[in-house]
Design a protein around this motif. Structure first.
Motif, PDB file in Angstrom:
ATOM      1  N   ASN A  23      13.268  -1.530 -17.665  1.00 58.34           N
ATOM      2  CA  ASN A  23      13.167  -1.737 -15.906  1.00 58.34           C
ATOM      3  C   ASN A  23      13.431  -0.732 -15.612  1.00 58.34           C
ATOM      4  OD1 ASN A  23      11.834  -2.955 -13.705  1.00 58.34           O
ATOM      5  ND2 ASN A  23      14.010  -3.618 -13.387  1.00 58.34           N
ATOM      6  N   THR A  27       8.772 -12.223 -12.823  1.00 61.95           N
ATOM      7  CA  THR A  27       9.605 -11.876 -11.795  1.00 61.95           C
ATOM      8  C   THR A  27       8.618 -10.681 -11.768  1.00 61.95           C
ATOM      9  OG1 THR A  27       9.352 -10.141 -14.124  1.00 61.95           O
ATOM     10  CG2 THR A  27      11.920 -11.608 -13.899  1.00 61.95           C
ATOM     11  N   GLY A  45      15.488  -5.294 -17.843  1.00 54.01           N
ATOM     12  CA  GLY A  45      14.077  -5.885 -18.286  1.00 54.01           C
ATOM     13  C   GLY A  45      13.971  -6.680 -18.873  1.00 54.01           C
ATOM     14  N   LYS A  46      12.814  -7.263 -19.239  1.00 48.54           N
ATOM     15  CA  LYS A  46      12.101  -8.598 -20.412  1.00 48.54           C
ATOM     16  C   LYS A  46      12.259  -8.764 -21.856  1.00 48.54           C
ATOM     17  CE  LYS A  46      10.177 -11.334 -17.754  1.00 48.54           C
ATOM     18  NZ  LYS A  46       9.223 -10.909 -16.645  1.00 48.54           N
ATOM     19  N   GLU A  58      13.844   0.597 -11.812  1.00 49.01           N
ATOM     20  CA  GLU A  58      13.861  -0.079 -10.354  1.00 49.01           C
ATOM     21  C   GLU A  58      15.694  -0.821 -10.779  1.00 49.01           C
ATOM     22  OE1 GLU A  58      13.966  -5.065  -9.615  1.00 49.01           O
ATOM     23  OE2 GLU A  58      11.902  -3.917 -10.206  1.00 49.01           O
ATOM     24  N   GLN A 108       7.436  -6.817 -12.868  1.00 47.41           N
ATOM     25  CA  GLN A 108       7.555  -6.270 -14.483  1.00 47.41           C
ATOM     26  C   GLN A 108       6.117  -7.260 -15.251  1.00 47.41           C
ATOM     27  OE1 GLN A 108      11.260  -6.122 -15.826  1.00 47.41           O
ATOM     28  NE2 GLN A 108      12.611  -6.659 -13.997  1.00 47.41           N
ATOM     29  N   ASP A 147      11.059 -12.975 -20.885  1.00 45.10           N
ATOM     30  CA  ASP A 147       9.960 -12.843 -20.922  1.00 45.10           C
ATOM     31  C   ASP A 147       9.042 -14.177 -20.562  1.00 45.10           C
ATOM     32  OD1 ASP A 147       8.114 -10.969 -19.873  1.00 45.10           O
ATOM     33  OD2 ASP A 147       7.445 -11.041 -21.327  1.00 45.10           O
ATOM     34  N   HIS A 182       9.619  -5.785 -22.534  1.00 49.32           N
ATOM     35  CA  HIS A 182       9.432  -4.494 -20.791  1.00 49.32           C
ATOM     36  C   HIS A 182      10.977  -3.768 -20.928  1.00 49.32           C
ATOM     37  CE1 HIS A 182       8.015  -3.043 -17.514  1.00 49.32           C
ATOM     38  NE2 HIS A 182       8.794  -3.090 -16.496  1.00 49.32           N
ATOM     39  N   MET A 191       1.404  -9.455 -14.313  1.00 51.39           N
ATOM     40  CA  MET A 191       2.546  -9.001 -13.312  1.00 51.39           C
ATOM     41  C   MET A 191       2.316 -10.999 -12.161  1.00 51.39           C
ATOM     42  SD  MET A 191       3.318  -6.420 -14.083  1.00 51.39           S
ATOM     43  CE  MET A 191       3.786  -5.324 -12.720  1.00 51.39           C
TER      44      MET A 191
END
Length: 515
Positions: A51, A92, A128-129, A54, A95, A88, A49, A108
């Motif tokens: 992000n 979080t 991101g993850k 953000e 996300q 991940d 993912h 989520m």
């Protein structure tokens, strides 16, 4: 973009503080790099993912604070504005957190892990993850339900595991920093095969609150970076006592940045370095052993006293680990049953009972390696076998802890290769779980003993990175940073440049040119 993404985190932080660069520029450069090389059939696939929105918003906030000046700007953390990636497995807000599993696809979290909360408070934009073996069970990131990550040094090879996504993102210049988790080497082994720095802190030195548990007595969150100094900065930020984690050490974070800077002088006078007899030789590739021997020569030349130590019970570490870890994993993953957590699969035919829903859910939600370890762990904990297997493994764990205690009477730090081989080819060991497990033979003992470890790039074998591992007594993480930074400097001086610059464009040619 090229110059920005190749800066270390410490260098980037200095340019942000001086106003030479903005955080928005830094974040956008890394987002562009991710867009360039992470996707597609031959992409690195480090991220599950991204992000972007953000991350850019946080970067803009940091830039505004610095532009305004005053006390608020002075109070910013040294790493404020430096982008970071998060494995991940660490929850979080805002996300998805999937643990690399279909069981948590799209989930989520309603709260942040403690380390994520600290990162947000320090205003590091989260890019991101990153990808991982499902529920952190693997040594190659091939067991992710969302496809494997590729090693930036050779796209046909594995980036290590379970935290291959974080290591590959840092190695491929997609992020200057990342967070990983290390249960049996999942930060250090990927660091070794991608030419990055990976640190497993002392157990309890960094809060585990918000890291999805695999084996609670072994798991530890730690930093991933391209330099030892960068890891020291991140470790100091995320370390410290957390009342939400019952295993958290109630004591101050050591002066890790200071220790790393001391190491960068290249002077190791008075440091006793113990070579672990059982963590070299048979089973280690000749090129790996050669790089290790060369590193020992540099350490000796820098003033370190090299002594040989023996930890005879390490030969049982792998077997003990693969009883303790699956046992704890089977317990921790029991909650993913289609009733309390995770996806729910209702049987297509027949009566809908809790038992049948649980069976259908776990059959569909878990991958092959997770199922294998759950079965192993459940068997080891079952009535009639507990003492013979899990209980015996815990006794071996105690013996290993005693071996380390005796070794540290003779040496300040211990040293070994991080992994016995360089990165192997994707698919090469997928059908041989025992061969896969052997990749962690040098890293597992630290988790069983709860002591800290660091892997630093030690050179190349067959054109691929080799890692050198230092271990220190519990709570003595600063020793790792001194020794690791010193070896890093000594090796880079001998090479004429950091190892990462020797990569064959880190797969950039595959994607149409250098970044």
């Amino acid at each position: 973009m090229g110059n920005i993404i190749r800066l270390s985190a410490a260098e980037l932080a200095e340019k942000l503080r001086s106003g030479e660069l903005t955080s928005v520029q830094a974040v956008q450069a890394h987002l562009d790099r991710i867009a360039e090389i992470d996707g597609g059939d031959r992409g690195i696939h480090a991220f599950l993912h991204v992000n972007a929105e953000e991350a850019l918003a946080v970067a803009a906030e940091v830039d505004a604070i610095r532009a305004a000046g005053g006390a608020a700007a002075e109070d910013l953390h040294p790493l404020a504005g430096v982008p970071i990636a998060v494995k991940d497995l660490i929850v979080t807000v805002g996300q998805p957190t999937t643990a690399g599993s279909r069981m948590l696809e799209g989930w989520m979290s309603p709260y942040d892990a403690t380390v994520v909360a600290k990162i947000r408070a320090a205003k590091l934009p989260i890019l991101g993850k990153t990808n991982l073996d499902e529920f952190a069970m693997g040594s190659s990131t091939e067991h992710s339900a969302y496809g494997p990550t590729r090693n930036p040094w050779d796209l046909d090879r594995i980036p290590g595991g379970s935290g291959g996504g974080s290591a590959a993102a840092v190695a491929a210049f997609e992020a200057p920093l990342a967070l990983g988790t290390d249960t049996g080497g999942s930060i250090r082994q990927p660091g070794a095969v991608t030419g990055t720095v990976g640190v497993k802190p002392t157990y309890g030195g960094v809060s585990r609150y918000g890291a999805i548990a695999m084996a609670s007595s072994l798991d530890q969150i730690g930093p991933v970076s391209r330099t030892v100094l960068d890891s020291a900065y991140l470790h100091e930020l995320i370390g410290g006592h957390d009342p939400a984690d019952s295993t958290s050490l109630d004591e101050p974070v050591p002066a890790l940045v200071e220790a790393a800077r001391r190491g960068l002088t290249g002077d190791l006078s008075g440091l006793r370095v113990g070579v672990v007899r059982e963590l070299q030789g048979e089973g280690y590739q000749p090129g790996v052993q050669a790089r290790f021997d060369e590193s020992l020569g540099l350490l000796r030349a820098a003033g370190a006293e090299i002594v040989e130590v023996s930890c005879p019970n390490l030969k049982y570490a792998l077997a003990a680990y693969y009883l303790i870890m699956p046992s704890e994993a089977s317990s921790n993953l029991a909650k993913f049953d289609g009733v309390r957590y995770g996806k729910r699969v209702v049987p297509a035919d027949g009566p809908v009972t809790i038992e049948r829903v649980m069976g259908s859910t776990r059959a569909a939600g878990f991958g092959e390696e997770v199922k294998r370890r759950i079965i192993l762990g459940t068997y080891a904990l079952s009535a009639g076998y507990y003492d013979a297997y899990y209980g015996s493994a815990q006794k071996v764990r105690t013996l290993i802890q005693r071996d380390f205690a005796a070794a540290f009477e003779l040496a300040d730090v211990l040293v070994s290769p991080t992994a016995p081989t360089v990165a192997f080819r994707l698919g090469e060991k997928l059908d041989d779980p025992l061969a896969m497990y052997l990749n962690d033979v040098a890293t597992i003992p630290a988790n069983l003993a709860g002591i800290p470890g660091i892997s630093v790039p030690g050179g190349l074998s067959e054109g691929l990175p080799v890692g050198i591992q230092f271990l220190a007594p519990a709570r003595e993480d600063a020793r790792l940073y001194r020794a690791g930074a010193a070896l890093e400097k000594l090796l880079e001086d001998s090479w004429g440049a950091p190892l990462i610059t020797q990569a064959p464009e880190l797969a950039a040619a595959t994607h149409g040119g250098a970044a």
